[in-house]
Design an enzyme around this catalytic site. Structure first.
Site, PDB file in Angstrom:
ATOM      1  N   LYS A  14       0.834  -1.206   0.000  1.00  0.00           N
ATOM      2  CA  LYS A  14       0.000   0.000   0.000  1.00  0.00           C
ATOM      3  C   LYS A  14       0.868   1.254   0.000  1.00  0.00           C
ATOM      4  O   LYS A  14       0.678   2.147  -0.809  1.00  0.00           O
ATOM      5  CB  LYS A  14      -0.939   0.003   1.221  1.00  0.00           C
ATOM      6  CG  LYS A  14      -1.873  -1.209   1.270  1.00  0.00           C
ATOM      7  CD  LYS A  14      -2.838  -1.150   2.455  1.00  0.00           C
ATOM      8  CE  LYS A  14      -2.172  -1.250   3.809  1.00  0.00           C
ATOM      9  NZ  LYS A  14      -1.542  -2.553   4.098  1.00  0.00           N
ATOM     10  N   ARG A  90     -10.376   0.093   8.279  1.00  0.00           N
ATOM     11  CA  ARG A  90      -9.809  -1.210   8.575  1.00  0.00           C
ATOM     12  C   ARG A  90     -10.797  -2.137   9.268  1.00  0.00           C
ATOM     13  O   ARG A  90     -10.454  -3.257   9.594  1.00  0.00           O
ATOM     14  CB  ARG A  90      -8.624  -0.989   9.510  1.00  0.00           C
ATOM     15  CG  ARG A  90      -7.341  -1.608   9.052  1.00  0.00           C
ATOM     16  CD  ARG A  90      -6.318  -1.201  10.094  1.00  0.00           C
ATOM     17  NE  ARG A  90      -5.086  -1.855   9.905  1.00  0.00           N
ATOM     18  CZ  ARG A  90      -4.045  -1.320   9.290  1.00  0.00           C
ATOM     19  NH1 ARG A  90      -4.121  -0.140   8.748  1.00  0.00           N
ATOM     20  NH2 ARG A  90      -2.926  -1.985   9.220  1.00  0.00           N
ATOM     21  N   ARG A 129      11.476  -5.701   5.362  1.00  0.00           N
ATOM     22  CA  ARG A 129      11.335  -4.264   5.101  1.00  0.00           C
ATOM     23  C   ARG A 129      12.281  -3.445   5.976  1.00  0.00           C
ATOM     24  O   ARG A 129      12.499  -3.749   7.153  1.00  0.00           O
ATOM     25  CB  ARG A 129       9.894  -3.824   5.369  1.00  0.00           C
ATOM     26  CG  ARG A 129       9.726  -2.306   5.309  1.00  0.00           C
ATOM     27  CD  ARG A 129       8.307  -1.850   5.286  1.00  0.00           C
ATOM     28  NE  ARG A 129       7.533  -2.416   6.364  1.00  0.00           N
ATOM     29  CZ  ARG A 129       6.211  -2.351   6.426  1.00  0.00           C
ATOM     30  NH1 ARG A 129       5.532  -1.741   5.474  1.00  0.00           N
ATOM     31  NH2 ARG A 129       5.574  -2.898   7.437  1.00  0.00           N
ATOM     32  N   ARG A 162      10.812  -1.534  11.370  1.00  0.00           N
ATOM     33  CA  ARG A 162       9.647  -1.128  12.154  1.00  0.00           C
ATOM     34  C   ARG A 162       9.456  -2.062  13.338  1.00  0.00           C
ATOM     35  O   ARG A 162       9.654  -3.255  13.231  1.00  0.00           O
ATOM     36  CB  ARG A 162       8.384  -1.147  11.270  1.00  0.00           C
ATOM     37  CG  ARG A 162       7.905   0.247  10.915  1.00  0.00           C
ATOM     38  CD  ARG A 162       6.880   0.231   9.830  1.00  0.00           C
ATOM     39  NE  ARG A 162       5.655  -0.472  10.196  1.00  0.00           N
ATOM     40  CZ  ARG A 162       4.553  -0.480   9.435  1.00  0.00           C
ATOM     41  NH1 ARG A 162       4.544   0.189   8.295  1.00  0.00           N
ATOM     42  NH2 ARG A 162       3.481  -1.142   9.813  1.00  0.00           N
ATOM     43  N   ARG A 173      -0.553  -9.368  12.878  1.00  0.00           N
ATOM     44  CA  ARG A 173      -1.181  -8.337  12.036  1.00  0.00           C
ATOM     45  C   ARG A 173      -1.936  -8.975  10.877  1.00  0.00           C
ATOM     46  O   ARG A 173      -3.017  -8.528  10.495  1.00  0.00           O
ATOM     47  CB  ARG A 173      -0.119  -7.372  11.507  1.00  0.00           C
ATOM     48  CG  ARG A 173       0.378  -6.409  12.587  1.00  0.00           C
ATOM     49  CD  ARG A 173       1.736  -5.843  12.253  1.00  0.00           C
ATOM     50  NE  ARG A 173       1.758  -5.114  11.006  1.00  0.00           N
ATOM     51  CZ  ARG A 173       2.849  -4.928  10.274  1.00  0.00           C
ATOM     52  NH1 ARG A 173       4.019  -5.426  10.674  1.00  0.00           N
ATOM     53  NH2 ARG A 173       2.794  -4.248   9.163  1.00  0.00           N
TER      54      ARG A 173
END
Ligand code: AP5
Ligand code: MG
Length: 216
Positions: A14, A90, A129, A162, A173
């Site tokens: 996203k 969400r 990431r 993160r 998640r």
């Protein structure tokens, strides 16, 4: 002018695609996750509240998120250029509140973009990431590596992982997405305005599919 939502599980791309969409359509990018992370960094009350949930990979309570998102949508840049929502709504409750807000302004959503990516690919993307501390640019140790390890190509800033990108939290998640957010695909399908896009393709291919769904 564009008014749309990027739907998709954690790691679907996203944020990555949002950068490209913003460049092409000149539309404000509103990521509730980014808003919370900025608040955590600045040590605000909101940041303290959100951090508890984010670190566990749980959702921040609906009412808090809806207030923040709708406040942001009231700002002048959204009136002028529309918006690209990333990570909001969400839950079905959030989607209903967004609909109420838009109806109150006499506005309608354009085609909602749903990025589809299989779970094993998501896990690899999340755990690999890396993000720039200074400018927020996002990399991946295998898929999108920086020229020099640990250093941002764009600004020379330091790259970090993160807090919610470790294996355990990332897995949670994805579970939370499946339980609470995936029903939104149905929600927007019923409203008749969703485009399902292959988010596992190479970046530029996915972007081209998004552009053909949104129109030039
Ligand atoms: P948020 O920040 O929204 O995180 P998320 O939805 O988990 O999504 P990510 O940002 O992890 O993934 P992305 O889809 O942006 O992927 P990216 O482009 O970076 O939310 C974080 C937390 O905040 C939530 O858990 C919750 O606690 C809270 N929160 C936020 N909004 C909320 C709300 N509305 N209600 C309640 N709570 C809320 O890509 C990932 C990686 O893959 C990158 O390394 C990238 O380089 C790589 N990559 C991307 N695309 C490709 C490709 N096509 N090929 C190869 N690699 C790729
Ligand atoms: Mg993101």
């Amino acid at each position: 002018m564009l008014r749309t939502i990027l739907l998709g599980p954690p790691g679907a791309g996203k944020g990555t695609q949002a950068d490209r969409i913003v460049e092409k359509y000149n539309v404000p990018h509103i990521s509730t996750g980014d808003i919370f992370r900025a608040n955590i960094k600045n040590g605000t009350e909101l940041g303290k509240k959100a951090q508890e949930y984010m670190n566990k990979g749980e959702l921040v309570p609906d009412d808090l998120v809806v207030e923040i998102a709708t406040d942001r949508l009231m700002q002048d840049d959204c009136k002028e250029h529309g918006f690209l929502l990333d990570g909001f709504p969400r839950t079905v409750y959030q989607a209903e509140k967004l609909d109420e807000f838009l109806a109150g302004q006499g506005l309608k959503l354009d085609t909602v973009i749903d990025l589809e990516v299989a779970e094993d690919v998501l896990m690899k993307r999340l755990t690999g990431r890396r993000v720039c501390k200074a400018c927020g640019a996002s990399y991946h140790i295998v898929n999108v590596p920086p020229k020099q390890e640990g250093i941002c190509d764009k600004c020379g800033g330091e790259l970090f992982q993160r807090a919610d990108d470790n294996e355990e939290t990332a897995k949670n998640r994805i579970d939370v997405y499946n339980n609470e957010t995936a029903p939104l695909v149905d929600y927007y399908e019923k409203a008749g305005n969703i485009a399902k896009i292959d988010g596992a393709a190479p970046l530029e291919e996915t972007f081209a599919s998004i552009v053909s769904a949104l129109g030039e």
